[in-house]
Design an enzyme around this catalytic site. Structure first.
Site, short mmCIF file in Angstrom:
data_model
loop_
_atom_site.label_atom_id
_atom_site.label_comp_id
_atom_site.label_asym_id
_atom_site.label_seq_id
_atom_site.Cartn_x
_atom_site.Cartn_y
_atom_site.Cartn_z
N ILE A 16 -69.86 13.80 -7.49
CA ILE A 16 -68.93 14.08 -8.66
C ILE A 16 -68.62 15.74 -8.59
O ILE A 16 -67.92 16.11 -9.52
CB ILE A 16 -69.78 13.95 -10.12
CG1 ILE A 16 -71.09 14.60 -10.03
CG2 ILE A 16 -69.94 12.46 -10.17
CD1 ILE A 16 -71.90 14.35 -11.23
N GLY A 17 -69.15 16.43 -7.72
CA GLY A 17 -68.49 17.91 -7.74
C GLY A 17 -68.86 18.52 -6.57
O GLY A 17 -69.77 18.10 -5.77
N GLY A 19 -69.53 22.65 -5.26
CA GLY A 19 -69.52 24.07 -5.61
C GLY A 19 -69.59 24.90 -4.29
O GLY A 19 -69.31 24.31 -3.17
N GLY A 20 -69.73 26.16 -4.29
CA GLY A 20 -69.45 27.08 -3.21
C GLY A 20 -70.63 26.66 -1.88
O GLY A 20 -70.12 26.47 -0.87
N MET A 21 -71.82 26.45 -2.50
CA MET A 21 -73.04 26.15 -1.67
C MET A 21 -73.59 24.73 -1.84
O MET A 21 -74.67 24.71 -1.22
CB MET A 21 -74.04 27.42 -1.99
CG MET A 21 -73.32 28.65 -1.60
SD MET A 21 -74.53 29.78 -1.89
CE MET A 21 -75.52 30.30 -0.36
N VAL A 24 -72.52 18.06 -5.83
CA VAL A 24 -73.27 17.70 -6.92
C VAL A 24 -73.01 16.20 -6.83
O VAL A 24 -71.79 15.58 -6.47
CB VAL A 24 -72.83 18.25 -8.21
CG1 VAL A 24 -73.59 17.48 -9.44
CG2 VAL A 24 -72.86 19.72 -8.11
N LYS A 39 -78.15 18.11 -7.48
CA LYS A 39 -77.32 19.20 -6.78
C LYS A 39 -77.96 19.47 -5.39
O LYS A 39 -79.19 19.77 -5.35
CB LYS A 39 -77.11 20.61 -7.42
CG LYS A 39 -76.43 21.59 -7.09
CD LYS A 39 -76.21 22.70 -7.99
CE LYS A 39 -75.03 23.02 -8.44
NZ LYS A 39 -74.76 23.92 -9.39
N ASP A 134 -72.45 34.33 -14.25
CA ASP A 134 -71.34 33.67 -13.89
C ASP A 134 -70.59 32.82 -15.06
O ASP A 134 -70.31 31.71 -14.72
CB ASP A 134 -71.32 33.01 -12.74
CG ASP A 134 -70.11 32.69 -11.84
OD1 ASP A 134 -69.11 33.18 -12.17
OD2 ASP A 134 -70.30 31.84 -10.99
#
Lengths: 660, 259
Positions: A16-17, A19-21, A24, A39, A134
């Site tokens: 579903i997603g 990220g940088g590292m 998810v 994650k 962030d």
């Protein structure tokens, strides 16, 4: 990764997603039978002990944060081979980023409510000495009931600080970066407040306070430039709100709100101001009557003394900005008139007592009007002017506003409370309560939703509906997979949930007739808030495709040597049954492209293009004699529609197996 | 070590090049890479790359960058535009590979490349690796670090010391690969046989100041200089991969081999 079971417990369902590292996924917690988000550290980082150490350390820190405005981290773990994962609450909904992109500028109230909830989450984290670092709309999730949750606590820390030595990550967004972060100075809770200020700015205006072509240009503006005033960009934003943003965006952390709590107080003063006794608040929906802290009352009473007709119809939120003016006026006033007595606080006192108290202080009392109040009983003082603490010459008059009782009242928020207490407090306010049991993630007896929502003004005697968790949780109950079942089978499966079947629709399909071929919501999705599931049944094969021969053609092309490398090759096959198959491939000169088409009928049309340039049209002709089609395999890739839509057009090259 | 001889100003001058890459003491693998390639027209191409993206992705990016650079230059560079377009091509190649492979998504690399001619130096640069001119009198940093701290230092917003201690000093503002376009810093400047060129990745400069490098460069040359710099970085913890490439011009006569 999809299909894997991590730690013998989390079945990975879909991504579903990204990220940088990390990536998810939506997953199912097999032990608790609920949906979660997992994650997973990207595997290229998984062999870096430093990265892994921080990932786990920060996950543990984040797991210690429990608040309804923070995405809960449930678990951290690792699995072979080198999979490091973090299990989190799954929030059905969208990111604030998506909402801003779609709807900004947001209504002032909406923006403030979101900022308020983010600030609540920050307050909890800051109390644990965890700075988010962030805060940005991508890290703010909006749940289905308008609940706002902050995510990625600590992860940002792992990704951006020098403690993660030299991984050399690429700079993400600097749009929300505080000046001290840009400078590399010590950061603290005020850094998150700055970022939240930027987010609030963006929600209200649909743009960022500082924009530039390069990250560095933006970062420098954060250091040097004054942000534009919000009320200049959007005149309907009250000065009070612009002031909140301006203060949050102060360059110097010492000039910002010193805590998320302080920022919340200001936001909530705008959201829930005390109404003027003389005139009803001018906002479309009436504002709840709220007790406000002492200092605020001073400001408001001064405001009353100085009518501000230039703000007609504006959010009552103007209170704060005017309050600042009022303070000045107050100081001026005191300078001219040396104070003699202090106005006592008579708010909440019966009028008789109030008169006595004022008289003791050498002041006269005058009833200036009545206002409804949620908390203060009838005939008690709701408001006094000048406010308590004001110093006046002896003999002057204090005007009092008395409560007329809660004829209309602002609904308190009772979600998260136990139903028993919620019902008591609502009934004490003269409201009637209807209860509906619902499966939800909350413990049994918890109010999970209320209608009308908190803050809505309702008349005495109105009905408030409360959805109360029945203990079985919705996030534990997931939508069963109905695909392949008959209606009675599906109904049986749904018996132990509160979900009912909607009357089905039918479609032609090669699946067995009268079996479910599609369902909405999808299998394994959360049952939260779901009351019905609609299904699509197979009606059996389409009459057209059933009567047409099924063909399997293998078509070949050789890409011309003259074509540029990485050309885009596109094939569209349309058959008389209306099926359209589109095939894309990136090709290189000289490459052999082989494409396997399944089509119905005696002839299908094939349109081929290379980099958008059409190649000569071709048609496919059947080598099978027309007969009912018991086509064993493979099944057609798209659902046949009911009727033939086109007849084959004339064609020059009548064979399959073309090279182009 | 490569030695390229060129005829310059009557006397024959040889450019000797030295390169070494060390994994360092804290990282599990080496995502750095370097390239030394003698060119047809009396020049030599040198480059360092420091991969970004973790593990295999970082390694793949730095390797691909240098391979593309080498191939695109094809033994010949005539001007700075050609060098820049080779870097641009490397960017495209990395970007496209990362689009095809999920495991490589977002990979990138720093790329600091230089071509030394007898009287001229070309530099094309992206990222926070550095090129230094080690002159007789001074050390000159030829590149700006494309990190938040580095760019702010270049704009005078931060002092060198503040930039060196910036917690986000390794967070890059520009690298080769993650996007379909990249802005490239280019320099074309006069060069003399007395100048030495040092390229290095941030594994060196994270722990050594310009002053440290200058001190070493006055005492050593050739392999000794390369190794002493790496040794010093390791002594200071070797937190990252360390890569150093050195190019020195030496007169043809006499003993000119690196000691």
């Amino acid at each position: 990764m999809v299909g894997n079971v991590l730690g013998n417990r989390y079945e990975v369902l879909e991504r579903i997603g990204t990220g940088g590292m990390s990536l998810v996924y939506r997953a199912r917690d097999i032990t608790l039978n609920r949906l979660v988000a997992v994650k997973i550290l990207k595997h290229q980082w998984a062999e870096d002990p430093e990265v892994v150490r921080r990932f786990e350390q920060e996950a543990r820190a984040a797991a210690s944060l429990v608040d309804r405005h923070i995405v809960q981290v449930y678990d951290v773990g690792r699995d072979e081979p080198d999979i490091h994962y973090m299990v989190m609450e799954l929030v059905a909904g969208e990111t604030l980023r998506a909402k801003i992109d779609r709807e900004a500028p947001l209504p002032v109230r909406t923006a403030l409510e979101i900022a308020d909830q983010v600030a609540q989450g920050l307050e909890v984290a800051h109390a644990r000495r965890l700075v988010h670092r962030d805060i940005k709309p991508q890290n703010v999730l909006l749940g289905p009931n308008g609940e706002v949750k902050v995510t990625d606590f600590g992860i940002a820390y792992a990704a951006t600080t020098g403690t993660l030595v030299n991984t050399g990550s690429l700079l993400g967004t600097v749009q929300y970066l505080s000046p001290e972060q840009a400078r590399g100075k010590l950061i603290g809770p005020q850094s998150d407040i700055y970022s939240l200020g930027v987010v609030l700015f963006e929600m209200l205006t649909g743009r960022l306070p500082f924009e530039g072509d390069t990250p560095i240009g933006v970062a420098i503006k954060h250091l040097q430039d004054e942000p534009p005033r919000i009320d200049k960009l959007r005149p309907d934003v009250p000065a009070s709100v612009a002031n909140i943003v301006e203060r949050a965006l102060s360059k110097d952390p010492a000039e910002r709100y010193q805590s998320a709590h302080a920022m919340r107080l200001d936001i909530e003063r705008v959201l829930h101001p005390e109404p003027e006794p003389e005139a009803k608040p001018a906002l479309g929906t009436q504002e709840p009557v709220e007790e406000v802290p002492h200092r605020q009352r001073v400001a408001q009473s001064k405001r009353a003394a100085k009518p501000r007709s230039q703000w007609p119809g504006i959010l009552v939120g103007a209170v704060l900005g005017l309050g600042v003016l009022g303070m000045g006026a107050y100081a001026f006033h005191r300078w001219l008139n040396p104070p003699i007595v202090t106005v006592p606080n008579v708010i909440g006192k019966p009028i008789q007592d109030a008169r006595v108290m004022l008289k003791k202080h050498g002041l006269a009392a005058m009833v200036a009007g009545r206002a409804s109040s949620q908390r203060i009983l009838p005939n008690r003082v709701v408001k006094e002017n000048p406010a308590p603490g004001t110093r006046l010459k002896s003999g002057e008059t204090v005007s009092l506003v008395l409560s007329s009782g809660p004829t209309t009242l602002a609904l308190p928020g009772v979600t998260q409370e136990s139903y028993y207490l919620a019902k008591q407090s609502l009934e004490a306010l003269g409201l009637r309560v209807h209860m509906r049991a619902v499966a939800s993630g909350q413990p049994g007896g918890t109010v999970v939703r209320q209608l009308p929502a908190a803050g809505r003004v309702v008349a005495e005697g109105s009905v408030v509906t409360l959805w109360v968790s029945n203990g079985a949780s919705a996030s534990q109950l997931v939508m069963p997979n109905l695909i392949g079942l008959t209606m009675p089978q599906a109904a049986r499966l749904l018996q132990h949930t509160h979900v009912t079947l909607a009357s089905p629709i039918s479609e032609y399909s090669t699946e067995p007739p009268n079996t479910v071929i599609d369902q909405n919501p999808a299998p394994y999705s959360s049952l939260d808030g779901v009351t019905t599931v609609s299904v699509t049944l197979s009606h059996g094969p389409s009459p057209v495709s059933a009567s047409l021969p099924v063909n399997h053609s293998k078509v070949r092309w050789i890409i011309p040597k003259s074509a540029p490398p990485k050309s885009l090759f596109k094939v569209v096959v349309t058959d008389p049954a209306g099926n359209e198959e589109i095939f894309y491939q990136q090709v290189n000169p000289g490459e052999h492209v082989i494409y396997h088409v399944v089509w119905y009928g005696t002839q299908a049309q094939m349109v081929v293009s290379l980099n958008g340039r059409l190649l000569p049209a071709e048609s496919l002709k059947s080598t099978v004699s027309p007969s009912p089609s018991p086509s064993p395999s493979p099944s057609p890739s798209s659902t046949p529609s009911g009727a033939p839509s086109s007849s084959p057009s004339p064609s020059t090259t009548p064979s399959s197996g073309q090279s182009g | 070590m490569w030695a390229v001889a060129f005829a310059g100003g009557g006397t024959r001058i040889t450019v000797r090049t030295y390169g070494r890459s060390h994994r360092g003491l804290r990282r599990p693998n080496n995502e750095d890479a370097y390239l030394i390639r003698p060119l047809a027209d009396d020049g030599v191409l040198v480059a360092v790359a420091d991969g970004v993206g973790g593990g295999p992705a970082g390694q793949e990016a730095s390797r691909l960058a240098l391979e593309t650079l080498d191939g695109a230059v094809a033994g010949k560079v005539t001007d700075i535009a050609l060098l820049a377009s080779a870097v641009s091509l490397a960017n495209r190649r990395i970007y496209e590979s990362s689009q095809r492979d999920d495991a490589l998504a977002g990979m990138g690399t720093t790329l600091t490349s230089a071509v030394i001619f007898p009287h001229r130096l070309l530099v094309a640069h992206v990222g926070d690796s550095r090129a230094y001119q080690l002159g007789e009198e001074q050390l000159v940093r030829l590149t700006v670090d494309h990190s938040l701290a580095g760019e702010m230092e270049a704009l005078g917003e931060l002092s060198a010391e503040e930039a060196q201690n910036h917690p986000n000093r390794h967070v890059l503002t520009r690298v080769v690969g993650p996007f379909d376009h990249v802005r490239i810093d280019v320099t074309d400047l006069p060069w003399t046989a007395r100048d030495r060129l040092l390229l290095c990745t941030d594994g060196l400069t994270a722990v050594l100041s310009d002053h440290d490098i200058w001190e070493s460069s006055r005492r050593f040359s050739g392999w000794d200089l390369v190794d002493s710099l790496i040794a010093l970085a390791l002594e200071r913890g070797g937190p990252d991969n360390i890569t150093v490439v050195l190019a020195e011009s030496v007169p043809e006569q006499g003993d000119s081999h690196g000691r």
